[in-house]
Design a protein around this motif. Structure first.
Motif, PDB file in Angstrom:
ATOM      1  N   ARG A 100      25.358 -35.464  -9.640  1.00 18.32           N
ATOM      2  CA  ARG A 100      25.202 -35.183 -11.069  1.00 18.32           C
ATOM      3  C   ARG A 100      24.306 -33.968 -11.233  1.00 18.32           C
ATOM      4  O   ARG A 100      23.300 -33.825 -10.557  1.00 18.32           O
ATOM      5  CB  ARG A 100      24.577 -36.383 -11.773  1.00 18.32           C
ATOM      6  N   VAL A 101      24.699 -33.076 -12.138  1.00 14.51           N
ATOM      7  CA  VAL A 101      23.889 -31.899 -12.432  1.00 14.51           C
ATOM      8  C   VAL A 101      23.449 -31.983 -13.890  1.00 14.51           C
ATOM      9  O   VAL A 101      24.248 -31.741 -14.794  1.00 14.51           O
ATOM     10  CB  VAL A 101      24.684 -30.597 -12.183  1.00 14.51           C
ATOM     11  N   PRO A 102      22.191 -32.357 -14.157  1.00 17.37           N
ATOM     12  CA  PRO A 102      21.728 -32.425 -15.547  1.00 17.37           C
ATOM     13  C   PRO A 102      21.645 -31.034 -16.160  1.00 17.37           C
ATOM     14  O   PRO A 102      21.374 -30.048 -15.466  1.00 17.37           O
ATOM     15  CB  PRO A 102      20.344 -33.073 -15.428  1.00 17.37           C
ATOM     16  N   LEU A 103      21.879 -30.959 -17.459  1.00 14.02           N
ATOM     17  CA  LEU A 103      21.875 -29.685 -18.169  1.00 14.02           C
ATOM     18  C   LEU A 103      20.766 -29.660 -19.230  1.00 14.02           C
ATOM     19  O   LEU A 103      20.459 -30.687 -19.832  1.00 14.02           O
ATOM     20  CB  LEU A 103      23.229 -29.443 -18.837  1.00 14.02           C
ATOM     21  N   PRO A 104      20.181 -28.489 -19.477  1.00 12.76           N
ATOM     22  CA  PRO A 104      19.035 -28.385 -20.392  1.00 12.76           C
ATOM     23  C   PRO A 104      19.439 -28.071 -21.828  1.00 12.76           C
ATOM     24  O   PRO A 104      20.600 -27.772 -22.117  1.00 12.76           O
ATOM     25  CB  PRO A 104      18.260 -27.213 -19.799  1.00 12.76           C
ATOM     26  N   GLU A 105      18.442 -28.108 -22.714  1.00  5.79           N
ATOM     27  CA  GLU A 105      18.624 -27.717 -24.112  1.00  5.79           C
ATOM     28  C   GLU A 105      18.014 -26.342 -24.389  1.00  5.79           C
ATOM     29  O   GLU A 105      18.535 -25.579 -25.184  1.00  5.79           O
ATOM     30  CB  GLU A 105      17.978 -28.758 -25.041  1.00  5.79           C
ATOM     31  N   ASP A 106      16.895 -26.023 -23.748  1.00 12.09           N
ATOM     32  CA  ASP A 106      16.226 -24.744 -23.971  1.00 12.09           C
ATOM     33  C   ASP A 106      17.160 -23.583 -23.634  1.00 12.09           C
ATOM     34  O   ASP A 106      17.783 -23.572 -22.572  1.00 12.09           O
ATOM     35  CB  ASP A 106      14.963 -24.666 -23.109  1.00 12.09           C
ATOM     36  N   LYS A 107      17.255 -22.610 -24.536  1.00  9.79           N
ATOM     37  CA  LYS A 107      18.243 -21.541 -24.365  1.00  9.79           C
ATOM     38  C   LYS A 107      17.952 -20.669 -23.144  1.00  9.79           C
ATOM     39  O   LYS A 107      18.871 -20.148 -22.504  1.00  9.79           O
ATOM     40  CB  LYS A 107      18.333 -20.682 -25.623  1.00  9.79           C
ATOM     41  N   ARG A 108      16.679 -20.496 -22.798  1.00 11.85           N
ATOM     42  CA  ARG A 108      16.356 -19.698 -21.609  1.00 11.85           C
ATOM     43  C   ARG A 108      16.777 -20.431 -20.343  1.00 11.85           C
ATOM     44  O   ARG A 108      17.353 -19.832 -19.429  1.00 11.85           O
ATOM     45  CB  ARG A 108      14.846 -19.401 -21.585  1.00 11.85           C
ATOM     46  N   LEU A 109      16.514 -21.730 -20.316  1.00  9.49           N
ATOM     47  CA  LEU A 109      16.920 -22.527 -19.164  1.00  9.49           C
ATOM     48  C   LEU A 109      18.439 -22.660 -19.100  1.00  9.49           C
ATOM     49  O   LEU A 109      19.023 -22.684 -18.015  1.00  9.49           O
ATOM     50  CB  LEU A 109      16.262 -23.903 -19.242  1.00  9.49           C
ATOM     51  N   LYS A 110      19.079 -22.730 -20.263  1.00  4.22           N
ATOM     52  CA  LYS A 110      20.539 -22.780 -20.296  1.00  4.22           C
ATOM     53  C   LYS A 110      21.145 -21.558 -19.621  1.00  4.22           C
ATOM     54  O   LYS A 110      22.116 -21.663 -18.857  1.00  4.22           O
ATOM     55  CB  LYS A 110      21.036 -22.854 -21.748  1.00  4.22           C
ATOM     56  N   ALA A 111      20.592 -20.380 -19.917  1.00  2.93           N
ATOM     57  CA  ALA A 111      21.117 -19.145 -19.336  1.00  2.93           C
ATOM     58  C   ALA A 111      20.970 -19.154 -17.823  1.00  2.93           C
ATOM     59  O   ALA A 111      21.892 -18.786 -17.087  1.00  2.93           O
ATOM     60  CB  ALA A 111      20.390 -17.941 -19.938  1.00  2.93           C
ATOM     61  N   LEU A 112      19.813 -19.608 -17.347  1.00  2.00           N
ATOM     62  CA  LEU A 112      19.571 -19.672 -15.903  1.00  2.00           C
ATOM     63  C   LEU A 112      20.542 -20.660 -15.252  1.00  2.00           C
ATOM     64  O   LEU A 112      21.184 -20.337 -14.243  1.00  2.00           O
ATOM     65  CB  LEU A 112      18.119 -20.103 -15.662  1.00  2.00           C
ATOM     66  N   CYS A 113      20.651 -21.838 -15.830  1.00  2.03           N
ATOM     67  CA  CYS A 113      21.492 -22.880 -15.238  1.00  2.03           C
ATOM     68  C   CYS A 113      22.964 -22.494 -15.233  1.00  2.03           C
ATOM     69  O   CYS A 113      23.682 -22.746 -14.268  1.00  2.03           O
ATOM     70  CB  CYS A 113      21.282 -24.198 -15.988  1.00  2.03           C
ATOM     71  N   ALA A 114      23.430 -21.876 -16.313  1.00  6.14           N
ATOM     72  CA  ALA A 114      24.825 -21.444 -16.386  1.00  6.14           C
ATOM     73  C   ALA A 114      25.121 -20.413 -15.297  1.00  6.14           C
ATOM     74  O   ALA A 114      26.181 -20.444 -14.655  1.00  6.14           O
ATOM     75  CB  ALA A 114      25.132 -20.871 -17.764  1.00  6.14           C
ATOM     76  N   ALA A 115      24.174 -19.518 -15.063  1.00  9.37           N
ATOM     77  CA  ALA A 115      24.368 -18.488 -14.031  1.00  9.37           C
ATOM     78  C   ALA A 115      24.425 -19.107 -12.642  1.00  9.37           C
ATOM     79  O   ALA A 115      25.241 -18.709 -11.800  1.00  9.37           O
ATOM     80  CB  ALA A 115      23.238 -17.461 -14.110  1.00  9.37           C
ATOM     81  N   LEU A 116      23.591 -20.115 -12.391  1.00  6.46           N
ATOM     82  CA  LEU A 116      23.585 -20.754 -11.074  1.00  6.46           C
ATOM     83  C   LEU A 116      24.813 -21.626 -10.857  1.00  6.46           C
ATOM     84  O   LEU A 116      25.330 -21.715  -9.741  1.00  6.46           O
ATOM     85  CB  LEU A 116      22.316 -21.586 -10.900  1.00  6.46           C
ATOM     86  N   ILE A 117      25.292 -22.280 -11.905  1.00 11.50           N
ATOM     87  CA  ILE A 117      26.512 -23.072 -11.772  1.00 11.50           C
ATOM     88  C   ILE A 117      27.694 -22.154 -11.456  1.00 11.50           C
ATOM     89  O   ILE A 117      28.570 -22.495 -10.664  1.00 11.50           O
ATOM     90  CB  ILE A 117      26.764 -23.889 -13.056  1.00 11.50           C
ATOM     91  N   ALA A 118      27.702 -20.972 -12.069  1.00  9.38           N
ATOM     92  CA  ALA A 118      28.781 -20.012 -11.821  1.00  9.38           C
ATOM     93  C   ALA A 118      28.670 -19.388 -10.431  1.00  9.38           C
ATOM     94  O   ALA A 118      29.678 -19.055  -9.812  1.00  9.38           O
ATOM     95  CB  ALA A 118      28.759 -18.916 -12.884  1.00  9.38           C
ATOM     96  N   GLU A 119      27.435 -19.252  -9.927  1.00 14.44           N
ATOM     97  CA  GLU A 119      27.226 -18.630  -8.610  1.00 14.44           C
ATOM     98  C   GLU A 119      26.161 -19.430  -7.846  1.00 14.44           C
ATOM     99  O   GLU A 119      24.999 -19.007  -7.741  1.00 14.44           O
ATOM    100  CB  GLU A 119      26.781 -17.169  -8.764  1.00 14.44           C
ATOM    101  N   PRO A 120      26.528 -20.596  -7.303  1.00 15.07           N
ATOM    102  CA  PRO A 120      25.537 -21.476  -6.684  1.00 15.07           C
ATOM    103  C   PRO A 120      24.889 -20.911  -5.436  1.00 15.07           C
ATOM    104  O   PRO A 120      23.813 -21.359  -5.036  1.00 15.07           O
ATOM    105  CB  PRO A 120      26.348 -22.730  -6.359  1.00 15.07           C
ATOM    106  N   GLY A 121      25.508 -19.913  -4.815  1.00 11.65           N
ATOM    107  CA  GLY A 121      24.934 -19.327  -3.615  1.00 11.65           C
ATOM    108  C   GLY A 121      23.892 -18.256  -3.888  1.00 11.65           C
ATOM    109  O   GLY A 121      23.300 -17.713  -2.948  1.00 11.65           O
ATOM    110  N   ALA A 122      23.630 -17.956  -5.158  1.00 12.70           N
ATOM    111  CA  ALA A 122      22.645 -16.932  -5.499  1.00 12.70           C
ATOM    112  C   ALA A 122      21.285 -17.297  -4.906  1.00 12.70           C
ATOM    113  O   ALA A 122      20.840 -18.441  -4.994  1.00 12.70           O
ATOM    114  CB  ALA A 122      22.540 -16.789  -7.014  1.00 12.70           C
ATOM    115  N   GLU A 123      20.617 -16.319  -4.317  1.00 14.35           N
ATOM    116  CA  GLU A 123      19.362 -16.579  -3.621  1.00 14.35           C
ATOM    117  C   GLU A 123      18.135 -16.197  -4.447  1.00 14.35           C
ATOM    118  O   GLU A 123      17.016 -16.164  -3.926  1.00 14.35           O
ATOM    119  CB  GLU A 123      19.359 -15.840  -2.281  1.00 14.35           C
ATOM    120  N   HIS A 124      18.297 -15.923  -5.725  1.00 14.65           N
ATOM    121  CA  HIS A 124      17.162 -15.540  -6.568  1.00 14.65           C
ATOM    122  C   HIS A 124      16.109 -16.642  -6.584  1.00 14.65           C
ATOM    123  O   HIS A 124      16.429 -17.843  -6.644  1.00 14.65           O
ATOM    124  CB  HIS A 124      17.620 -15.278  -7.999  1.00 14.65           C
ATOM    125  N   THR A 125      14.858 -16.248  -6.563  1.00 14.32           N
ATOM    126  CA  THR A 125      13.765 -17.195  -6.722  1.00 14.32           C
ATOM    127  C   THR A 125      13.569 -17.482  -8.204  1.00 14.32           C
ATOM    128  O   THR A 125      14.154 -16.817  -9.078  1.00 14.32           O
ATOM    129  CB  THR A 125      12.464 -16.628  -6.152  1.00 14.32           C
TER     130      THR A 125
END
Length: 263
Positions: A155-180
């Protein structure tokens, strides 16, 4: 590829609603990669399942990636959306609310046994607008098998905060991203400390643990499709196959090959 929006009405084009006398019905449609079924709900429960292909299901502020060896139980009246990641033969089961195999409104990740798959295939052969004694028996067998299905903690929980939403959406689209987390902070307009606090408050886990859940979710359909573990590890950002396998075993208690051996 352009995203295609599929409406709820279009999706259920050949489905009769379940009733107490007919508690299990099937809707079905073949969809293309990037087709999207917008958020909607209905008064019956749904076993979201594809005979072929991979999809992403979003509900209850969580996301799941679902290959053919898995299904998602969605309780009645729970809003959900579906995005097709690979061309899919979607064959969701509609279950009358009074016959829900699971209590509560939480979604459940189900292992699809060989028997359950064959029951779904058999149900598909029937005219979906015509009741029969055989269809009734299949429905009862399906309900019994659903209640016996093993569940998995993917299960991958999803956030409400718009800044966290942007981060999470980017990682779901590219899970191999190595950004800290510091790298992401610069991209989404929040400090590293703020993002760390948001992960704990909204998602109940740290950034590293959440990213691990995303990678596990993406790993399941890749392994199920026969992708070598080394390739899976590389595409998901792990330094080696052994590092990926160690993480997988820590989460599920067995190696990836053992986990999928009986699927």
């Amino acid at each position: 590829m352009a995203i295609s929006i599929v409406t709820h009405t279009q999706f259920n084009w050949n489905c009769d609603f379940p009733t107490p006398a007919r508690p299990v019905t099937m809707s079905g449609r073949n969809l293309q990669a990037d087709d999207t079924l917008l958020p909607h709900s209905h008064p019956w429960g749904q076993v979201t399942y594809a005979l072929e292909g991979v999809m992403r299901v979003t509900a209850n502020n969580s996301s799941w990636i679902v290959p053919p060896l898995r299904a998602i139980w969605i309780a009645p009246d729970v809003e959900h959306a579906i995005t097709v990641l690979e061309n899919a033969r979607l064959r969701p089961l509609c279950v009358h609310a009074d016959r829900s195999p699971f209590a509560g409104t939480e979604c459940q990740v189900l292992e699809v046994s060989d028997l359950l798959r064959e029951l779904i295939v058999a149900l598909e052969q029937h005219d979906q607008h015509e009741q029969s004694a055989r269809e009734a028996l299949l429905g009862e067998l399906i309900l019994d098998e659903l209640a016996r299905s093993a569940t998995r903690p993917i299960r991958v929980p999803l956030p409400e905060d718009k800044r966290l939403k942007a981060l999470c959406a980017a990682l779901i689209a590219e899970p191999g991203a190595e950004h800290t987390l510091k790298d992401w902070a610069a991209q989404v307009g929040a400090s590293e400390r703020t993002l760390a606090r948001l992960f704990e408050r909204e998602l109940g886990m740290g950034f590293g643990q959440w990213r691990q859940q995303v990678r596990l979710a993406h790993a399941a359909p890749m392994i199920a499709n026969g992708t070598p573990l080394l390739v899976v590890a590389q595409e998901l950002g792990y330094t080696s196959q052994s590092a990926f396998s160690a993480m997988f075993k820590k989460t599920f208690g067995c190696s990836p090959s053992a986990f999928f051996a009986d699927q």
